[in-house]
Design an enzyme around this catalytic site. Structure first.
Site, short mmCIF file in Angstrom:
data_model
loop_
_atom_site.label_atom_id
_atom_site.label_comp_id
_atom_site.label_asym_id
_atom_site.label_seq_id
_atom_site.Cartn_x
_atom_site.Cartn_y
_atom_site.Cartn_z
N HIS A 111 0.82 -1.22 0.00
CA HIS A 111 0.00 0.00 0.00
C HIS A 111 0.85 1.27 0.00
O HIS A 111 0.36 2.34 0.35
CB HIS A 111 -0.96 0.01 1.20
CG HIS A 111 -2.03 -1.05 1.12
ND1 HIS A 111 -2.84 -1.40 2.17
CD2 HIS A 111 -2.41 -1.85 0.08
CE1 HIS A 111 -3.67 -2.37 1.80
NE2 HIS A 111 -3.43 -2.65 0.54
N CYS A 141 9.04 18.43 -13.15
CA CYS A 141 8.31 18.97 -14.31
C CYS A 141 7.71 20.35 -14.03
O CYS A 141 7.00 20.90 -14.88
CB CYS A 141 7.21 18.01 -14.75
SG CYS A 141 5.84 17.88 -13.60
N1 APR Z 1 -1.67 -7.52 18.06
C1 APR Z 1 -2.27 -8.22 17.06
N2 APR Z 1 -3.33 -7.75 16.38
C2 APR Z 1 -3.83 -6.55 16.74
C3 APR Z 1 -3.26 -5.77 17.78
C4 APR Z 1 -2.13 -6.31 18.46
N3 APR Z 1 -1.52 -5.66 19.46
N4 APR Z 1 -3.97 -4.63 17.90
C5 APR Z 1 -4.93 -4.69 16.97
N5 APR Z 1 -4.87 -5.85 16.26
C6 APR Z 1 -5.71 -6.29 15.13
C7 APR Z 1 -7.18 -5.93 15.24
O1 APR Z 1 -7.89 -6.90 15.95
C8 APR Z 1 -7.58 -5.90 13.76
O2 APR Z 1 -8.01 -7.19 13.32
O3 APR Z 1 -5.25 -5.59 13.99
C9 APR Z 1 -6.29 -5.55 13.03
C10 APR Z 1 -6.28 -4.17 12.40
O4 APR Z 1 -7.24 -4.14 11.38
P1 APR Z 1 -7.47 -2.85 10.46
O5 APR Z 1 -7.58 -1.65 11.30
O6 APR Z 1 -8.60 -3.17 9.56
O7 APR Z 1 -6.09 -2.74 9.66
P2 APR Z 1 -5.60 -3.53 8.35
O8 APR Z 1 -6.17 -4.91 8.31
O9 APR Z 1 -4.13 -3.38 8.29
O10 APR Z 1 -6.26 -2.65 7.21
C11 APR Z 1 -5.95 -2.94 5.86
O11 APR Z 1 -7.16 -1.02 5.14
O12 APR Z 1 -7.80 1.17 5.38
C12 APR Z 1 -6.95 0.32 4.73
O13 APR Z 1 -4.98 0.87 3.61
C13 APR Z 1 -5.49 0.64 4.91
O14 APR Z 1 -3.63 -0.92 4.93
C14 APR Z 1 -4.92 -0.66 5.47
C15 APR Z 1 -5.93 -1.70 5.04
#
Ligand code: APR
Length: 238
Positions: A111, A141
């Site tokens: 990303h 540019c």
């Molecule tokens: N350890 C493990 N997992 C964790 C922790 C932790 N300490 N804290 C939070 N989480 C988990 C949450 O339970 C959740 O499932 O991390 C996840 C975060 O999910 P999202 O906020 O949806 O993030 P992500 O999956 O990376 O999002 C994907 O969405 O908005 C776009 O481009 C953005 O790259 C991002 C993509």
């Protein structure tokens, strides 16, 4: 665990949570404070570039705060990469630089990252060490207002997909850490691997079950700093 296997690691916002970076979809996450359609699409940028620049300038500045450091989950992945004997690929959805700071080498930011920009007129890239604004002039540019952060927005093609899919086709061990599995194509990587290898070992690390947990062979529930550390320690001791 066989260190000769081909390992694919996917990380999401959850791995950086304990380093002080907000996730997106959790309570109080970034998408609670901002609407995706206001900051993370090309339409948002055309409509209100200053707002979009401000959002990403703030994210980039936050990363420069010395308090934002890699946590044991980042460090243990770097350690795992060093001892791994098979092919190793770390793909992150994160736009921060904490994996690199922890020492990871073979990493793809599907990303994009907060530390690069590009010009939408001439498609040249530059290192981002300053705040972007609508009055910024492209140094290549001379076009004004055409530079944007090198982050993939909704509706845009993620980066490195050919390399990613070709690695997935030979993956023996897939590890997912701290992603809610809501955003494709990353959320579909498991389904893709399973077309090539039904014996793949699929391991998930998260603080809770996700909508893909039922597909994983093993789920480690808990903060990644602890669960990933224990997992890597177990492998290293053997
Ligand atoms: N350890 C493990 N997992 C964790 C922790 C932790 N300490 N804290 C939070 N989480 C988990 C949450 O339970 C959740 O499932 O991390 C996840 C975060 O999910 P999202 O906020 O949806 O993030 P992500 O999956 O990376 O999002 C994907 O969405 O908005 C776009 O481009 C953005 O790259 C991002 C993509």
């Amino acid at each position: 665990m066989n260190l000769n296997q081909n390992i694919f690691i996917l990380t999401g916002a959850g791995i950086s949570r304990e380093s002080g970076i907000k996730t997106f979809r959790e309570k109080d996450g970034l998408w609670d404070e901002h609407k995706i359609e206001d900051v993370c699409t090309i339409d948002a940028f055309i409509k209100n570039p200053s707002y979009v620049h401000k959002f990403y300038n703030e994210r980039r500045k936050k990363l420069k705060n010395p308090k934002i450091k890699p946590n044991p989950a980042h460090f243990n992945l770097a350690k795992l990469e060093k001892i791994w004997e098979g092919d190793f690929l770390l793909v992150t959805q994160n736009i921060d630089d904490l994996h690199e700071k922890a020492g990871s080498k073979n990493i793809l930011h599907m990303h994009g990252t907060l530390d690069k920009y590009y010009c939408m007129k001439c498609f040249k890239f530059g290192e981002l060490k300053f705040d972007l604004s609508s009055s910024h002039k492209c140094k290549y540019c001379d076009s004004i207002g055409s530079t944007r952060v090198d982050v993939v927005w909704f509706g845009e093609q993620p980066k490195y997909l050919p390399q990613i899919y070709s690695f997935l086709e030979k993956t023996d061990l897939f590890i997912s850490i701290g992603t809610s599995n809501n955003v494709y194509p990353a959320a579909g990587f498991i389904d893709y691997i399973l077309q090539f290898n039904q014996n793949v070992n699929l391991i998930e690390f998260n603080i809770e079950k996700t909508n893909k947990s039922n597909l994983f062979t093993d789920s480690f529930i808990g903060p990644a700093s602890k669960t990933v550390e224990r997992f890597v320690e177990k492998i290293t001791i053997k």
